[in-house]
Write a protein that holds these residues in place. Structure first.
Motif, PDB file in Angstrom:
ATOM      1  N   ALA A  72       0.837  -1.212   0.000  1.00 50.74           N
ATOM      2  CA  ALA A  72       0.000   0.000   0.000  1.00 50.74           C
ATOM      3  C   ALA A  72       0.866   1.254   0.000  1.00 50.74           C
ATOM      4  O   ALA A  72       0.587   2.221  -0.725  1.00 50.74           O
ATOM      5  N   TYR A  73       1.922   1.266   0.809  1.00 51.72           N
ATOM      6  CA  TYR A  73       2.788   2.455   0.844  1.00 51.72           C
ATOM      7  C   TYR A  73       3.659   2.547  -0.407  1.00 51.72           C
ATOM      8  O   TYR A  73       4.024   3.654  -0.826  1.00 51.72           O
ATOM      9  N   MET A 101      -6.516  -5.161  -0.194  1.00 48.12           N
ATOM     10  CA  MET A 101      -6.591  -3.898   0.548  1.00 48.12           C
ATOM     11  C   MET A 101      -5.592  -2.882  -0.003  1.00 48.12           C
ATOM     12  O   MET A 101      -5.923  -1.705  -0.186  1.00 48.12           O
ATOM     13  N   ALA A 102      -4.374  -3.343  -0.272  1.00 49.64           N
ATOM     14  CA  ALA A 102      -3.327  -2.431  -0.747  1.00 49.64           C
ATOM     15  C   ALA A 102      -3.664  -1.836  -2.103  1.00 49.64           C
ATOM     16  O   ALA A 102      -3.281  -0.696  -2.399  1.00 49.64           O
ATOM     17  N   GLY A 103      -4.373  -2.591  -2.945  1.00 48.57           N
ATOM     18  CA  GLY A 103      -4.658  -2.134  -4.290  1.00 48.57           C
ATOM     19  C   GLY A 103      -5.920  -1.321  -4.427  1.00 48.57           C
ATOM     20  O   GLY A 103      -6.180  -0.758  -5.504  1.00 48.57           O
ATOM     21  N   ALA A 160      -3.313   4.124   1.762  1.00 47.97           N
ATOM     22  CA  ALA A 160      -2.279   3.451   2.554  1.00 47.97           C
ATOM     23  C   ALA A 160      -2.609   3.503   4.047  1.00 47.97           C
ATOM     24  O   ALA A 160      -2.458   2.503   4.761  1.00 47.97           O
ATOM     25  N   GLU A 161      -3.081   4.671   4.502  1.00 46.33           N
ATOM     26  CA  GLU A 161      -3.400   4.793   5.929  1.00 46.33           C
ATOM     27  C   GLU A 161      -4.571   3.873   6.303  1.00 46.33           C
ATOM     28  O   GLU A 161      -4.587   3.291   7.401  1.00 46.33           O
ATOM     29  N   ALA A 209      -5.714  -3.607   8.212  1.00 48.74           N
ATOM     30  CA  ALA A 209      -4.898  -4.820   8.339  1.00 48.74           C
ATOM     31  C   ALA A 209      -4.601  -5.126   9.802  1.00 48.74           C
ATOM     32  O   ALA A 209      -4.714  -6.276  10.246  1.00 48.74           O
ATOM     33  N   ASN A 210      -4.221  -4.104  10.559  1.00 47.14           N
ATOM     34  CA  ASN A 210      -3.932  -4.334  11.981  1.00 47.14           C
ATOM     35  C   ASN A 210      -5.205  -4.662  12.760  1.00 47.14           C
ATOM     36  O   ASN A 210      -5.185  -5.492  13.677  1.00 47.14           O
ATOM     37  N   GLY A 211      -6.333  -4.027  12.373  1.00 49.40           N
ATOM     38  CA  GLY A 211      -7.592  -4.333  13.042  1.00 49.40           C
ATOM     39  C   GLY A 211      -8.045  -5.767  12.787  1.00 49.40           C
ATOM     40  O   GLY A 211      -8.494  -6.461  13.710  1.00 49.40           O
ATOM     41  N   LEU A 212      -7.932  -6.200  11.539  1.00 48.29           N
ATOM     42  CA  LEU A 212      -8.303  -7.584  11.221  1.00 48.29           C
ATOM     43  C   LEU A 212      -7.393  -8.580  11.931  1.00 48.29           C
ATOM     44  O   LEU A 212      -7.857  -9.631  12.391  1.00 48.29           O
ATOM     45  N   TYR A 213      -6.104  -8.245  12.019  1.00 46.29           N
ATOM     46  CA  TYR A 213      -5.173  -9.150  12.706  1.00 46.29           C
ATOM     47  C   TYR A 213      -5.566  -9.306  14.183  1.00 46.29           C
ATOM     48  O   TYR A 213      -5.564 -10.420  14.724  1.00 46.29           O
TER      49      TYR A 213
END
Length: 264
Positions: free
Chosen positions: A98-99, A175-177, A181-182, A188-192
């Motif tokens: 994403a970044y 998600m990245a595509g 990015a934010e 991603a961290n929330g799903l993890y």
């Protein structure tokens, strides 16, 4: 970049456009760059390598996991392996890609001879190498310090790991595509965190409230964890339902990633 060659008419040396390097050499060069960047991202090393080790040592040492049968490490190791695969595919690959898209790195790579397929292959191989390191590290700790011994079906375990890798790598790329990015970082961290709590890797699903457990078993995290736990348990029945659920999620997420991924 140009090369020099003789012309048949003048005999003078004239520049000619160079040919692109072979596909495998391009992929190898990009793979080296991916691995170098991964080693320089301390936050990724923390999430993909150190955090799973901390979870394994913490819960295996305290023995507070409410398992109904068998040893704690036999239940815990497959769950932590699943969480490590999610961290490398969904969190690490998703956020870093994403970044790269946000800063225009992917756009500039699109102007090089490296084809998109080569970039994807390099990223997937880099994730697989990272996962090999995760598996060696976690299994080594379980063998040396907690008396874990390999049982079950190694072939089924490798199949489940492959399906889980594709599923969560595709989720990260989807998600990245398609997201900022934010936003990718937060989601991603929330799903993890969500998958850590209700994925069945640390807390058995039958200890969750019944409605939550019923929902969780149809999510990709629980399907992945339950399939891997069955594959690494002696005499466990074939995890047909969990494996089918994981396979359906893999196809759906992969399709979404292919249709929605944008390079700019």
């Amino acid at each position: 970049m140009t090369t020099l060659a003789d012309t048949s008419r003048s005999g003078r040396v004239q520049p000619q456009p160079s040919q692109a390097a072979p596909f495998l050499r391009q992929v190898g060069t990009q793979l080296k760059a991916e691995l170098l960047l991964t080693s320089r991202r301390g936050e990724n090393i923390l999430v993909t390598l150190i955090l799973p080790v901390i979870l394994l040592v913490f819960f295996a040492s305290l023995k507070i996991i409410p398992v109904s049968s068998g040893s704690v490490i036999n239940f815990l190791l497959p769950g932590i392996l699943a969480l490590a695969i999610m961290a490398s595919g969904m969190v690490h690959l998703g956020i870093s890609t994403a970044y790269e898209r946000y800063y225009g790195v992917l756009k500039r790579l699109g102007a090089t001879p490296l084809p998109r397929s080569g970039l994807i292959v390099a990223k997937i191989v880099a994730v697989l190498l990272l996962e090999v390191l995760q598996v060696v590290l976690l299994v080594g700790i379980a063998l040396l310090f907690y008396g874990w011994r390999p049982v079950g079906s190694p072939g089924l375990a490798v199949l489940v790991l492959a399906l889980g890798t594709i599923t969560f790598a595709a989720l990260g790329l989807a998600m990245a595509g398609s997201l900022r990015a934010e936003t990718t970082l937060a989601v991603a961290n929330g799903l993890y965190l969500l998958f850590l709590l209700i994925g069945g890797g640390i807390l058995p699903l039958d200890h969750l409230p019944a409605p939550l457990a019923a929902l969780a078993q149809y999510l990709p995290a629980a399907a992945f964890t339950q399939s891997l736990q069955a594959a690494l348990t002696a005499g466990a029945p074939f995890p047909g339902t969990a494996l089918l659920t994981l396979l359906i999620w893999m196809i759906l997420i992969l399709g979404v990633a292919v249709r929605t991924f944008r390079w700019e």
